[in-house]
Design a protein around this motif. Sequence first.
Motif, PDB file in Angstrom:
ATOM      1  N   VAL A  33       0.843  -1.204   0.000  1.00 52.27           N
ATOM      2  CA  VAL A  33       0.000   0.000   0.000  1.00 52.27           C
ATOM      3  C   VAL A  33       0.876   1.251   0.000  1.00 52.27           C
ATOM      4  O   VAL A  33       1.874   1.315   0.718  1.00 52.27           O
ATOM      5  N   PRO A  34       0.529   2.256  -0.820  1.00 54.60           N
ATOM      6  CA  PRO A  34       1.227   3.537  -0.745  1.00 54.60           C
ATOM      7  C   PRO A  34       0.587   4.407   0.335  1.00 54.60           C
ATOM      8  O   PRO A  34      -0.638   4.504   0.420  1.00 54.60           O
ATOM      9  N   ILE A  35       1.417   5.042   1.139  1.00 52.99           N
ATOM     10  CA  ILE A  35       0.947   5.888   2.239  1.00 52.99           C
ATOM     11  C   ILE A  35       1.375   7.337   1.977  1.00 52.99           C
ATOM     12  O   ILE A  35       2.510   7.609   1.624  1.00 52.99           O
ATOM     13  N   GLY A  46       2.356  15.235   1.729  1.00 46.50           N
ATOM     14  CA  GLY A  46       2.133  16.358   2.629  1.00 46.50           C
ATOM     15  C   GLY A  46       1.112  16.147   3.720  1.00 46.50           C
ATOM     16  O   GLY A  46       0.836  17.078   4.494  1.00 46.50           O
ATOM     17  N   ALA A  47       0.560  14.940   3.825  1.00 49.42           N
ATOM     18  CA  ALA A  47      -0.386  14.665   4.914  1.00 49.42           C
ATOM     19  C   ALA A  47       0.337  14.708   6.249  1.00 49.42           C
ATOM     20  O   ALA A  47       1.560  14.514   6.334  1.00 49.42           O
ATOM     21  N   VAL A  86      -0.186   7.625   9.763  1.00 38.97           N
ATOM     22  CA  VAL A  86      -0.246   6.496  10.701  1.00 38.97           C
ATOM     23  C   VAL A  86      -1.614   5.819  10.630  1.00 38.97           C
ATOM     24  O   VAL A  86      -1.706   4.583  10.595  1.00 38.97           O
ATOM     25  N   ALA A  87      -2.668   6.603  10.611  1.00 44.11           N
ATOM     26  CA  ALA A  87      -4.022   6.042  10.529  1.00 44.11           C
ATOM     27  C   ALA A  87      -4.200   5.279   9.221  1.00 44.11           C
ATOM     28  O   ALA A  87      -4.797   4.191   9.192  1.00 44.11           O
ATOM     29  N   GLU A  88      -3.685   5.836   8.146  1.00 45.33           N
ATOM     30  CA  GLU A  88      -3.768   5.182   6.834  1.00 45.33           C
ATOM     31  C   GLU A  88      -3.028   3.852   6.852  1.00 45.33           C
ATOM     32  O   GLU A  88      -3.515   2.837   6.329  1.00 45.33           O
ATOM     33  N   THR A  89      -1.871   3.835   7.476  1.00 43.10           N
ATOM     34  CA  THR A  89      -1.073   2.614   7.581  1.00 43.10           C
ATOM     35  C   THR A  89      -1.785   1.560   8.415  1.00 43.10           C
ATOM     36  O   THR A  89      -1.881   0.384   8.022  1.00 43.10           O
ATOM     37  N   GLU A 118       3.013  -4.834   2.875  1.00 41.14           N
ATOM     38  CA  GLU A 118       4.173  -3.955   2.732  1.00 41.14           C
ATOM     39  C   GLU A 118       3.674  -2.514   2.666  1.00 41.14           C
ATOM     40  O   GLU A 118       2.519  -2.267   2.296  1.00 41.14           O
ATOM     41  N   VAL A 119       4.574  -1.591   3.002  1.00 40.23           N
ATOM     42  CA  VAL A 119       4.202  -0.178   3.073  1.00 40.23           C
ATOM     43  C   VAL A 119       5.244   0.662   2.324  1.00 40.23           C
ATOM     44  O   VAL A 119       6.440   0.561   2.602  1.00 40.23           O
ATOM     45  N   ASP A 120       4.772   1.469   1.381  1.00 46.28           N
ATOM     46  CA  ASP A 120       5.619   2.464   0.719  1.00 46.28           C
ATOM     47  C   ASP A 120       5.063   3.841   1.070  1.00 46.28           C
ATOM     48  O   ASP A 120       3.959   4.182   0.637  1.00 46.28           O
ATOM     49  N   MET A 121       5.798   4.610   1.840  1.00 44.70           N
ATOM     50  CA  MET A 121       5.313   5.936   2.242  1.00 44.70           C
ATOM     51  C   MET A 121       6.085   7.026   1.503  1.00 44.70           C
ATOM     52  O   MET A 121       7.258   6.850   1.152  1.00 44.70           O
TER      53      MET A 121
END
Length: 224
Positions: free
Chosen positions: A63-65, A71-72, A78-81, A91-94
């Motif tokens: 998921v992209p964060i 700019g969030a 964090v909530a999105e993650t 997996e997480v791509d921020m």
Amino acid sequence: MITKDKLIKIMDYTLLRPAATKADIAVFCEETIQYGFKTIFVNPYYVSFASQLLKETGVKVGVPIGFSLGGATTKIKVAETTEAIANGAGEVDMLINLGALKSKEYQAVERDIAEVVKASQGLTTKVIIETALLTREEKVAACSLIMEAGADFVKTATGFNGGGATVEEVKFLKSVVGDKLGIKAAGGIRCYEDACQLIEAGAGRIGTSSAIQILGGQKVNSLY
């Protein structure tokens, strides 16, 4: 030349088009199974749906964060993650906070990354820095902050904000991070030879929406 089997294993196949439909995601997941990709990326809204379609396959849904501008606020990232992981993300791509980085608000940037890493609960976490928008000094600073915050990879670009992965850029990032971070090359990867050269330059992951065309030897105009 990297073999196709090896390339498939380190390709993050992506479908992040804003107007992608549920039917598009279903076809995308079918392609993922057919070609044997190990990790895919879809927008947060589709994480649950894609996870259900792939639950018996072992494919990780990434998921992209903070996508695609970064700019969030940290609280929102964090909530999105947290929600994405609850929905099956593996997996997480921020996206790094580019404005804070360019303002030299390094403590805020590090905290932003560290909080997402913490919320990721041990999952592989990559930080997108949009190399085309940064000076060499800013790239070095970004890599340092990513390492200090405990993420696993630095990633070149989203593909949506200009620029992308180049051999020169990957070599430079590798010279900065050494073996302390993985490097994910993404954005503008147009052919099989491009992907192989990026891996030889130091990339450990390739992110692209054109994985199938690349594997088939086609020349493409890849966004991501």
